[in-house]
Write an enzyme that holds these catalytic residues in place. Structure first.
Site, PDB file in Angstrom:
ATOM      1  N   ILE A 136     -45.071  -0.373  19.054  1.00  0.00           N
ATOM      2  CA  ILE A 136     -45.109  -0.829  20.457  1.00  0.00           C
ATOM      3  C   ILE A 136     -45.009  -2.352  20.520  1.00  0.00           C
ATOM      4  O   ILE A 136     -45.781  -3.044  19.859  1.00  0.00           O
ATOM      5  CB  ILE A 136     -46.450  -0.440  21.136  1.00  0.00           C
ATOM      6  CG1 ILE A 136     -46.724   1.049  20.987  1.00  0.00           C
ATOM      7  CG2 ILE A 136     -46.464  -0.842  22.587  1.00  0.00           C
ATOM      8  CD1 ILE A 136     -48.104   1.452  21.508  1.00  0.00           C
ATOM      9  N   LYS A 205     -57.550  -4.860  15.400  1.00  0.00           N
ATOM     10  CA  LYS A 205     -56.513  -4.941  16.437  1.00  0.00           C
ATOM     11  C   LYS A 205     -57.110  -5.464  17.748  1.00  0.00           C
ATOM     12  O   LYS A 205     -56.464  -6.224  18.471  1.00  0.00           O
ATOM     13  CB  LYS A 205     -55.879  -3.563  16.626  1.00  0.00           C
ATOM     14  CG  LYS A 205     -55.082  -3.125  15.382  1.00  0.00           C
ATOM     15  CD  LYS A 205     -54.737  -1.658  15.427  1.00  0.00           C
ATOM     16  CE  LYS A 205     -53.943  -1.236  14.203  1.00  0.00           C
ATOM     17  NZ  LYS A 205     -53.826   0.232  14.078  1.00  0.00           N
TER      18      LYS A 205
HETATM   19  N1  HSE Z   1     -53.926   3.285  10.055  1.00  0.00           N
HETATM   20  C1  HSE Z   1     -53.364   2.716  11.228  1.00  0.00           C
HETATM   21  C2  HSE Z   1     -53.427   3.719  12.361  1.00  0.00           C
HETATM   22  C3  HSE Z   1     -51.931   2.331  10.968  1.00  0.00           C
HETATM   23  O1  HSE Z   1     -53.736   4.891  12.103  1.00  0.00           O
HETATM   24  O2  HSE Z   1     -53.195   3.344  13.501  1.00  0.00           O
HETATM   25  C4  HSE Z   1     -51.354   1.484  12.039  1.00  0.00           C
HETATM   26  O3  HSE Z   1     -51.944   0.220  12.063  1.00  0.00           O
END
Ligand code: HSE
Ligand code: NAP
Length: 434
Positions: A136, A205
């Site tokens: 995205i 994130k």
């Molecule tokens: N392990 C991460 C997820 C990968 O499942 O979103 C993407 O950053």
């Protein structure tokens, strides 16, 4: 024809091989868009003797110096993951005058400032679109397309593994361990999936999203994180009964004088909320800005090709700069120093599931305990018996977290309460969604 733009690729796992495949498959289109061919020249691997048929014709090395010393290589793409040596390799690449592209949220969330300072000093790009939301586009939209806004809220489903797991547990009643295995087999999970299920991946994130949205540096240690390991089929059933779905949310709010509130935790989300329909490995990021209003970005949050799509977007941006001879793009956008709101001061509604003695007066005692701590109840339901005990589910009105902690403490002192099985935040509906 223009000289090819050459890449040094660090790591050739799920995403690394995805990048090689997409660069090869879409070579013609990418060349047209950049104004020169874009080729992976050298791949850093741990074992150069291991068979890697998908890297045929590409030079392999187990020595980072080979890439650092190669003046033909203009862009280093880091897809090894982890903090070390990824951080050091990226810093060295920028010091050597190479643009750096990465999908590594660990490094961005913990050492973002160092990375940007090095990029600035060496007049190169540090690009990380794939570090949040897989395929995205969200980093560039926050840095550039939404720059006119004062953003007040970002709510994301940003971990594909846990969203896949919660979806399967909700739709098919699947077993936790089996769905985690499926997510690993599909290449969604981190090398150590504890980072996914314990909310750490989403917390990294969240830190990145909050830094970009509020223009202030938010690091991993500023984010409170709780994963999905305590979510049971009972919680999922109660959520359904009450008109909610269970999602692992990354929430970032700018509360003005109260500071920045950034947290990751499972939450009950009203079925009418735009994020409630985001299923499987899909991610979505919902944003409120004072000019755009509400906006939502949706797509595949993990997997080889979706993530390669975001990585290659950054490669193309850096390659265009090399072709046109103009170096840096937007750079670091954290120009403010906002305070953080303590978790205890944050406000939410709560779902609380308790095991209690099945006898007269128990509901009254529980309601009084909540009331004494200033917690107002929205609803109380009692549907199940567990052996000789009754299960009670309470949903509160909006209240400060510190009052919930106090109420929990007092409830555990009541002889009629044998267990507080779970406490989960309840998010309210989005604007215009009832
Ligand atoms: N392990 C991460 C997820 C990968 O499942 O979103 C993407 O950053
Ligand atoms: P992966 O499949 O585990 O691949 C990592 C690769 O890096 C492996 O091939 C590994 O080699 C190699 N490597 C590790 N340390 C190395 C070192 N010191 N020197 C040389 N090679 C080294 O991981 P991935 O899923 O592709 O993820 C890569 C990055 O992308 C991570 O930062 C991850 O968080 C991010 N990301 C992943 C996804 C996804 O869907 N998978 C989505 C978004 C972002 P060996 O084979 O020898 O172990």
């Amino acid at each position: 024809m223009k000289q090819p733009i050459k890449i040094g690729l660090l790591g050739s796992g799920t995403v690394g091989t995805g990048v090689v495949r997409v660069l090869q498959k879409n070579a013609h289109e990418i060349e047209q868009k950049v104004g020169a061919p874009v080729e992976v020249k050298t791949v850093l691997v741990r074992d150069i003797h291991k068979m890697r048929p998908y890297l045929e014709g590409i030079q392999l090395t187990d020595d980072m110096e080979t890439i650092l010393r190669d003046d033909e290589i203009g862009i280093v793409v880091e897809l090894m993951g982890g903090l070390h040596p990824a951080r050091e390799y990226m810093l060295a690449a920028m010091e050597a005058g190479k643009h750096v592209v990465t999908a590594n949220k660990d490094v961005v969330a913990q050492f973002g400032r160092d990375m940007f300072e090095m990029a600035e000093r060496n007049q190169v790009e540090f690009l990380f679109e794939a570090s949040v939301g897989g395929g995205i586009p969200i980093v560039t939209p926050l840095k550039e397309c939404l720059t006119a806004n004062r953003i007040t809220e970002v709510i994301g489903i940003v971990n594909g593994t846990t969203n896949y797991m919660l979806t399967k547990m909700t739709q098919c009643g699947s077993d936790y361990a089996a769905v985690l295995r499926e997510a690993q087999e599909k290449g969604y999970a981190e090398a150590d999936p504890a980072a996914d299920v314990e909310g750490l991946d989403a917390a990294r994130k969240a830190a990145i999203l909050a830094s970009l949205a509020f223009n202030t540096r938010v690091s991993l240690e500023n984010v409170s994180a709780e994963g999905i390991t305590r979510i049971t089929p009972e919680d999922i059933d109660y959520a359904r009964e009450l008109g909610y779905v269970v999602k692992l949310l990354a929430i970032a709010r700018d509360l003005g004088d109260q500071g920045i509130d950034v947290r990751v935790h499972p939450a009950f989300l009203p079925v009418g909320h735009p994020l409630a329909a985001v299923s499987d490995v899909f991610n979505a990021i919902y944003i409120k800005g004072n000019a755009i209003g509400e906006a939502m970005f949706y797509g595949r949050g993990a997997g080889a090709l979706p993530t390669a799509s975001a990585v290659i977007a950054d490669i193309v941006a850096a390659a265009r700069g090399l072709v046109r001879g103009n170096a840096q793009g937007v750079g670091c956008t954290c120009f403010e120093h906002k305070p953080f709101c303590p978790l205890e001061d944050t406000i939410s509604a709560y779902y609380i599931r308790l095991l209690v003695a099945d006898q007269p007066g128990v509901l009254g005692a529980i309601a009084t305990t909540f009331g004494d701590q200033g917690v107002s109840l929205n609803s109380v339901i009692q549907t199940r018996r567990v052996g000789p005990q009754a299960e009670i589910v309470v949903v509160t009105h909006q209240v400060q977290y510190r009052k919930i902690l106090q109420a929990e403490h007092c409830l555990t002192q009541l002889p009629v309460v044998s267990k507080i099985s779970n406490v989960i935040r309840v998010e309210t509906a989005a604007e215009g969604n009832g």
